[in-house]
Design a protein around this motif. Structure first.
Motif, short mmCIF file in Angstrom:
data_model
loop_
_atom_site.label_atom_id
_atom_site.label_comp_id
_atom_site.label_asym_id
_atom_site.label_seq_id
_atom_site.Cartn_x
_atom_site.Cartn_y
_atom_site.Cartn_z
N ALA D 72 0.48 -1.12 0.27
CA ALA D 72 -0.28 -0.15 0.08
C ALA D 72 1.05 1.22 -0.17
O ALA D 72 0.57 2.25 -0.61
CB ALA D 72 -1.38 0.34 1.01
N ALA D 75 2.24 2.23 -3.35
CA ALA D 75 1.43 2.57 -4.25
C ALA D 75 0.80 4.01 -3.27
O ALA D 75 1.05 5.11 -4.69
CB ALA D 75 -0.16 1.78 -3.94
N GLN D 76 0.94 4.35 -2.72
CA GLN D 76 0.93 5.38 -1.68
C GLN D 76 1.97 7.10 -2.42
O GLN D 76 2.22 8.34 -2.49
CB GLN D 76 1.18 6.18 -0.76
CG GLN D 76 -0.97 5.77 -0.09
CD GLN D 76 -1.09 5.63 1.61
OE1 GLN D 76 -0.24 5.86 2.23
NE2 GLN D 76 -2.64 5.67 1.66
N THR D 109 1.56 0.06 -10.45
CA THR D 109 1.70 1.52 -9.83
C THR D 109 2.32 1.53 -10.92
O THR D 109 2.80 3.35 -11.29
CB THR D 109 2.63 1.35 -8.31
OG1 THR D 109 3.56 0.83 -8.66
CG2 THR D 109 1.24 0.45 -7.39
#
Lengths: 137, 137, 137, 137, 137, 137
Positions: D72, D75-76, D109
């Motif tokens: 996560a 992706a951020q 991503t």
């Protein structure tokens, strides 16, 4: 270029800055003056559109406008949040409100974005000698 | 499970909802009850953490909490914004303030996110028979 | 076009799908076949690069690869998560692991992204007649 | 404040840290202690909610929890990934698994997020004297 | 490893770089060579897939490919934009076009992302002794 | 309200739309007219700022402006991409260029964002009876 919208924008900007003067009408606000060499009309967009139009709208008071801005920047993770935490203090947001707003976003953006924003708030508060009154534990 | 934090959370939730009752203590608030089959503890996290702790913090009033939430959701583009526009009206935000907050974000998130959020606001206002008093042009 | 990397990719894809056959070698996996009219080489990129190379790497097993994928898609909020929840079940992830992964992200992405992903998981579990064994409260 | 959830959270945190001790129960984990002056209850949220509740859930083992977290954060693009690559090594993820997870995300991503995360992994591996066994070309 | 796709990718890369040579075929382009210790196949993916396949597609010319790339990176806020502003100048984009592209995104991404990207453009222009001819106000 | 900037914006908009007329000067362009009840000044911002100022800048031609816009919207995943694919066709972008731009972003945004955007392009091409000439496999 000093048309009505520009004048209106500069006046609005001054509500959000501490140190503005005749020589430096925008004070510490970054209105894109640093890009005069590559994008000279940028500061015009910031002053006339962002401040002369959007910030000049009725509906929200200045404190609400800064809270709204800070919240969106926490979600985005953009570094401009530092400038707007400064503006917030200038228009009278209490440090408790700024921290309250950032911490309130934990359920919406997760901890990392919030921790990154708090680090910036902490730095700004230190620079301006501002303290958070904490009583909640 | 009805511990202190849960009770505190439910009470806080009721400040943000219109239709809560003994049978339906959370009213129209989505506290994750729909996931009892796959993640039964989810509503506990929403009630106890999000509302019992975060929404129960001092520092911001309820109107400021919803403005903060809506602003972050505009930036994210998440559909939960509908729920929080509803909550905003319930705690007394004027439709002008909700629209003001969304439109204020144009310089920070761009037009697309703002237009998408306004569409949701428009729908909620219609459903609740709420009108924006506009005087600004 | 049936070169080595393509064959390797198709074989890898079949590990993640239930219904593949000679006529439909990719099964329910979306390899971009629907874009033959506007971007005919897209399925080649998906098969050869995404599956023939990336998914064929050592280091992670198939279950870990799907968990990794689902986690990134929760953070992004992209709808492709449905396909990968399906793949996860096919390679043997337990529904508890899929829900566990999504719920684990609350502190990192916030509740809205997690609730949106859980809704998709719930739909996939229903379609495949899969149940979560819950014992945790 | 040392209630059950807090104790449970601290114990869980220690599973992810190397250097914890009686004086420094959270070890190298950033539990928000640095914000005692502006948001004193932040570390409580991290310990009690993030670790005492979310990390304490069944369903995933510790290695899976860190893989999920790292994915996560790739992706951020948030910098907290450094902390969690460290945690990953502490709970026994092999460096091949951490790299495998990051590289696996290229199709989801794009390269920039992956390259940025690999740079952090490389730094952490160097600091901890950890090597990747590579055999795949 | 010097297969056809690799050769094709390297040749394509050289169209976007100034300083390539026999010893340094990729010039200043970051093809992931710095990760040979932890992810040795990464540069292969960059060369063979990103350049040998995607950048080698017909449909757009090199200038359009860089404009497309820069625009997406402005929206993401990823630091790789520096490399691609350099590539843009190398394939013949005028600095006015690069600035034009970034400033054009104000209505779509908001000011903060645009200001951050302009700062990078300004730095690259300075390093390469490139000037923007401005006549627009 | 029909000032200079407004007129300039409307004229610029018409370059991007097929169906404009005296009665419907903005044609199929969404200039926020649908929000007259809740945010009547929104269309003014779109016309005067986005089109009268930003789209009226020199530096990029109309085709480049739409490519730039589409690229940012692919990265964001916002639904406004449909409108701008339409505009692109209107200003003379070939469908191969639009597809080329979207597919070019695979290495920067990953496959999911690209697949979602291609689906929209496919729909728009169908509606307008436009075909992609494909020769590349």
């Amino acid at each position: 270029m000093a048309n009505d919208r520009y004048q209106k924008g500069i006046k609005k900007i001054q509500e959000f800055t501490l140190t503005h003067s005749a020589e430096n009408p925008a004070g510490e606000m970054d209105i894109g003056e640093g890009f005069k060499d590559i994008a000279p009309e940028l500061s015009k967009y910031v002053v006339e559109f962002a401040f002369g139009e959007i910030y000049s709208r009725p509906g929200l008071n200045n404190k609400q406008k800064v809270l709204t801005t800070i919240s969106a920047l926490v979600a985005q993770g953009t570094p401009q949040i530092e400038l707007h935490i400064n503006s917030g203090l200038t228009v009278g947001l209490k440090p408790e409100e700024i921290v309250g707003c950032i911490v309130h976003l934990i359920p919406y953006t997760g901890f990392p974005r919030v921790l990154n924003a708090l680090k910036v708030a902490q730095k700004v508060f230190e620079e301006r000698g501002v303290f958070v009154t904490t009583s909640d534990d």
